[in-house]
Design a protein around this motif. Structure first.
Motif, mmCIF file in Angstrom:
data_model
loop_
_atom_site.group_PDB
_atom_site.id
_atom_site.type_symbol
_atom_site.label_atom_id
_atom_site.label_comp_id
_atom_site.label_asym_id
_atom_site.label_seq_id
_atom_site.Cartn_x
_atom_site.Cartn_y
_atom_site.Cartn_z
ATOM 1 N N PRO A 123 0.825 -1.227 0.000
ATOM 2 C CA PRO A 123 0.000 0.000 0.000
ATOM 3 C C PRO A 123 0.853 1.269 0.000
ATOM 4 O O PRO A 123 0.501 2.258 -0.662
ATOM 5 C CB PRO A 123 -0.806 -0.129 1.295
ATOM 6 C CG PRO A 123 -0.869 -1.603 1.567
ATOM 7 C CD PRO A 123 0.465 -2.124 1.111
ATOM 8 N N GLY A 124 1.982 1.260 0.729
ATOM 9 C CA GLY A 124 2.857 2.429 0.736
ATOM 10 C C GLY A 124 3.500 2.673 -0.610
ATOM 11 O O GLY A 124 3.681 3.828 -1.023
ATOM 12 N N LEU A 125 3.873 1.611 -1.315
ATOM 13 C CA LEU A 125 4.448 1.766 -2.653
ATOM 14 C C LEU A 125 3.457 2.427 -3.599
ATOM 15 O O LEU A 125 3.822 3.322 -4.375
ATOM 16 C CB LEU A 125 4.870 0.395 -3.198
ATOM 17 C CG LEU A 125 6.064 -0.293 -2.520
ATOM 18 C CD1 LEU A 125 6.189 -1.738 -3.008
ATOM 19 C CD2 LEU A 125 7.361 0.463 -2.800
ATOM 20 N N ILE A 126 2.214 1.999 -3.538
ATOM 21 C CA ILE A 126 1.177 2.592 -4.398
ATOM 22 C C ILE A 126 0.971 4.052 -4.008
ATOM 23 O O ILE A 126 0.870 4.936 -4.874
ATOM 24 C CB ILE A 126 -0.138 1.805 -4.273
ATOM 25 C CG1 ILE A 126 0.040 0.375 -4.795
ATOM 26 C CG2 ILE A 126 -1.256 2.514 -5.036
ATOM 27 C CD1 ILE A 126 0.426 0.283 -6.252
ATOM 28 N N ASP A 128 3.071 6.124 -2.729
ATOM 29 C CA ASP A 128 4.213 6.955 -3.122
ATOM 30 C C ASP A 128 4.331 7.137 -4.633
ATOM 31 O O ASP A 128 5.198 7.888 -5.098
ATOM 32 C CB ASP A 128 5.518 6.362 -2.583
ATOM 33 C CG ASP A 128 5.728 6.645 -1.106
ATOM 34 O OD1 ASP A 128 4.841 7.299 -0.508
ATOM 35 O OD2 ASP A 128 6.749 6.216 -0.544
ATOM 36 N N GLY A 129 3.499 6.432 -5.399
ATOM 37 C CA GLY A 129 3.480 6.655 -6.839
ATOM 38 C C GLY A 129 4.272 5.672 -7.678
ATOM 39 O O GLY A 129 4.540 5.943 -8.854
ATOM 40 N N ILE A 197 9.873 9.818 -7.907
ATOM 41 C CA ILE A 197 9.238 9.376 -6.668
ATOM 42 C C ILE A 197 9.745 10.247 -5.521
ATOM 43 O O ILE A 197 10.956 10.425 -5.354
ATOM 44 C CB ILE A 197 9.570 7.895 -6.378
ATOM 45 C CG1 ILE A 197 9.100 7.002 -7.525
ATOM 46 C CG2 ILE A 197 8.952 7.446 -5.062
ATOM 47 C CD1 ILE A 197 7.616 6.989 -7.742
ATOM 48 N N PRO A 198 8.851 10.802 -4.717
ATOM 49 C CA PRO A 198 9.300 11.666 -3.621
ATOM 50 C C PRO A 198 10.080 10.880 -2.568
ATOM 51 O O PRO A 198 9.788 9.711 -2.304
ATOM 52 C CB PRO A 198 7.982 12.195 -3.035
ATOM 53 C CG PRO A 198 6.951 11.192 -3.429
ATOM 54 C CD PRO A 198 7.379 10.670 -4.767
ATOM 55 N N ARG A 199 11.078 11.530 -1.990
ATOM 56 C CA ARG A 199 11.839 10.889 -0.917
ATOM 57 C C ARG A 199 11.015 10.912 0.365
ATOM 58 O O ARG A 199 10.361 11.907 0.668
ATOM 59 C CB ARG A 199 13.166 11.616 -0.704
ATOM 60 C CG ARG A 199 14.007 11.680 -1.967
ATOM 61 C CD ARG A 199 15.383 12.229 -1.692
ATOM 62 N NE ARG A 199 16.124 12.417 -2.933
ATOM 63 C CZ ARG A 199 17.443 12.470 -3.002
ATOM 64 N NH1 ARG A 199 18.181 12.343 -1.915
ATOM 65 N NH2 ARG A 199 18.048 12.646 -4.149
ATOM 66 N N SER A 200 11.065 9.803 1.111
ATOM 67 C CA SER A 200 10.242 9.699 2.315
ATOM 68 C C SER A 200 11.122 9.832 3.548
ATOM 69 O O SER A 200 12.013 9.033 3.773
ATOM 70 C CB SER A 200 9.491 8.367 2.349
ATOM 71 O OG SER A 200 10.384 7.292 2.218
ATOM 72 N N GLY A 201 10.862 10.878 4.324
ATOM 73 C CA GLY A 201 11.551 11.044 5.593
ATOM 74 C C GLY A 201 13.015 11.415 5.441
ATOM 75 O O GLY A 201 13.513 11.733 4.376
#
Length: 423
Positions: A123-126, A128-129, A197-201
């Protein structure tokens, strides 16, 4: 005999017959039609195929993996990997590869890893795009790394079939497994940059230390298991038993996330999976025995010598054959059926059997997610709810990455053998 050992088993495979049924059918028809040995030998050979001390490690490692799964370690490992990599491009995708590798070092079961990681991280992969196609392909293919990372059920089966040292196979799989994981992670980073893809954290030392503390019992398990093997305190089978005890202590008393009913449920699942593997072991032993006394390995060796292939050409031909076989057979069946046939050829051309074991395990690992019958694909479809055609398209780029890793592993034997020299 070509009908009973070749045409009939292939036909049964095409129509979806279980592997042990087609092996047993082909062997019994050959036995009855062409051999004068008493039918009592069928039972003796099948049970003889199970009389291998190394095979006792299989139920122990399966049970340990089920216990750690019941303890809910996947989420802890994913959080730890994300805390480690910080703001790396494609961090969630890289975390998928890293978590799959770590879980593989605990369970050694590819399909279980796909299920655990898929539920937690897809779900997180989806969100994040990454998209359905890339995400489902990443989850399906990352689980294949487990077959190369020790402790590996595939390596135990190969070691028992080829009469090779299982501790050496475990050591030989470490660097190739890390190579494959590194190449997968590098590909994910490149694609994440291409897809913006945006960087997370970001990296937070306090968060990393706290997640490391929570994940430490799970992270220590593979070091504990491999350590007691390589320092001579136990055999792989005994280490599997210690791994089960360790998993119960971690899940029941440290994480407090597993009840005794969960332990019993894990035992029941482990018994079922062990039975599925060992019935293939028994029938493959009978099938291989018939092939051997029929002179097929000797004929293949003579044919190979007549072709005068170089070692390079031989390994390329074997890789192509194994990749094709992996599209249709699960790793257990492929290793048990083909190892007795290929080992004489391998020795003829001067390939180290330990190195060849890693080559074979890499091939069947790739087969876990290649169409049309890769097991990981069907697990991903069930867990992720993604259409098969989407997963088929999604795994293709990752298949190219892993085949590239396979070529490096094949033609750089020291990558596999350097750690075995210390044993």
């Amino acid at each position: 005999m070509i009908w009973t050992l070749g045409a009939i088993p292939v036909t049964l495979l095409v129509i979806g017959t279980p592997i042990f049924v087609l092996l047993l059918t082909g062997a019994i028809l050959t036995f009855v039609s062409f051999m004068t040995v008493s039918p009592v030998a069928i039972h003796q050979i099948m049970f003889g195929g199970l009389e291998n001390y190394a095979l006792l490690a299989i139920p122990f490692f399966i049970f340990a993996g089920e216990l750690m799964g019941a303890a809910g370690i996947a989420d802890r490992l994913i959080v730890w990997v994300l805390a480690l990599i910080g703001r790396m491009p494609g961090s969630l995708g890289v975390a998928t590869v890293g978590a799959s590798t770590l879980i593989g070092a605990i369970s050694g079961a590819s399909v279980a890893t796909v299920a655990a990681v898929g539920k937690s991280i897809y779900p997180g992969l989806i969100r994040d795009g990454y998209g359905q196609r890339f995400s489902s392909g990443l989850v399906s293919s990352s689980g294949a790394i487990d077959i190369l990372i020790p402790p590996s059920i595939a390596m135990i089966l190969y070691g028992a079939s080829a009469e090779q040292s299982i501790p050496k196979l475990f050591a030989a799989g470490v660097l190739p497994g890390l190579l494959m994981a590194s190449m997968m992670a590098a590909f994910v980073i490149v694609r994440a940059l291409q897809m913006n893809i945006p960087r997370s954290g970001k990296f937070d030392l306090r968060l990393f230390l706290s997640t490391s503390w929570r994940a430490a019992p799970a992270l220590f398990m593979p070091a504990f298991v491999l350590g007691i093997i390589y320092f001579g305190y136990s055999s792989p089978t005994e280490a599997g038993g210690f791994a089960c005890l360790y998993a119960i202590i971690v899940g029941r008393y440290i994480y407090r996330s597993m009840s005794w009913q969960d332990v019993l449920d894990a035992a029941a699942r482990s018994a079922m999976l062990t039975a599925q593997i060992l019935v293939i072991v028994a029938t493959a032993a009978l099938f291989s025995w018939i092939l051997t006394i029929s002179g097929i390995p000797r004929a293949l060796t003579e044919w190979l010598q007549a072709l005068q292939l170089s070692q390079w050409g031989f390994l390329m031909a074997i890789n192509i054959i194994l990749l094709i076989v992996g599209c249709f057979l699960d790793p257990t069946s492929a290793i048990l059926v083909l190892t007795p046939l290929l080992i004489p050829l391998v020795k003829t051309v001067g390939v180290d059997p330990i190195h060849f074991g890693i080559i074979m395990c890499t091939n069947v690992a790739i087969g876990m997610f290649t169409p049309p019958f890769g097991l990981n694909i069907f697990v991903a479809r069930t867990v992720l709810g993604v259409p098969l055609e989407t997963i088929y398209r999604g795994v293709l780029p990752f298949a190219v990455v892993q085949i590239t890793a396979l070529l490096i592993i094949t033609y750089w034997p020291d990558l596999s053998l350097i750690l075995t020299r210390a044993i």
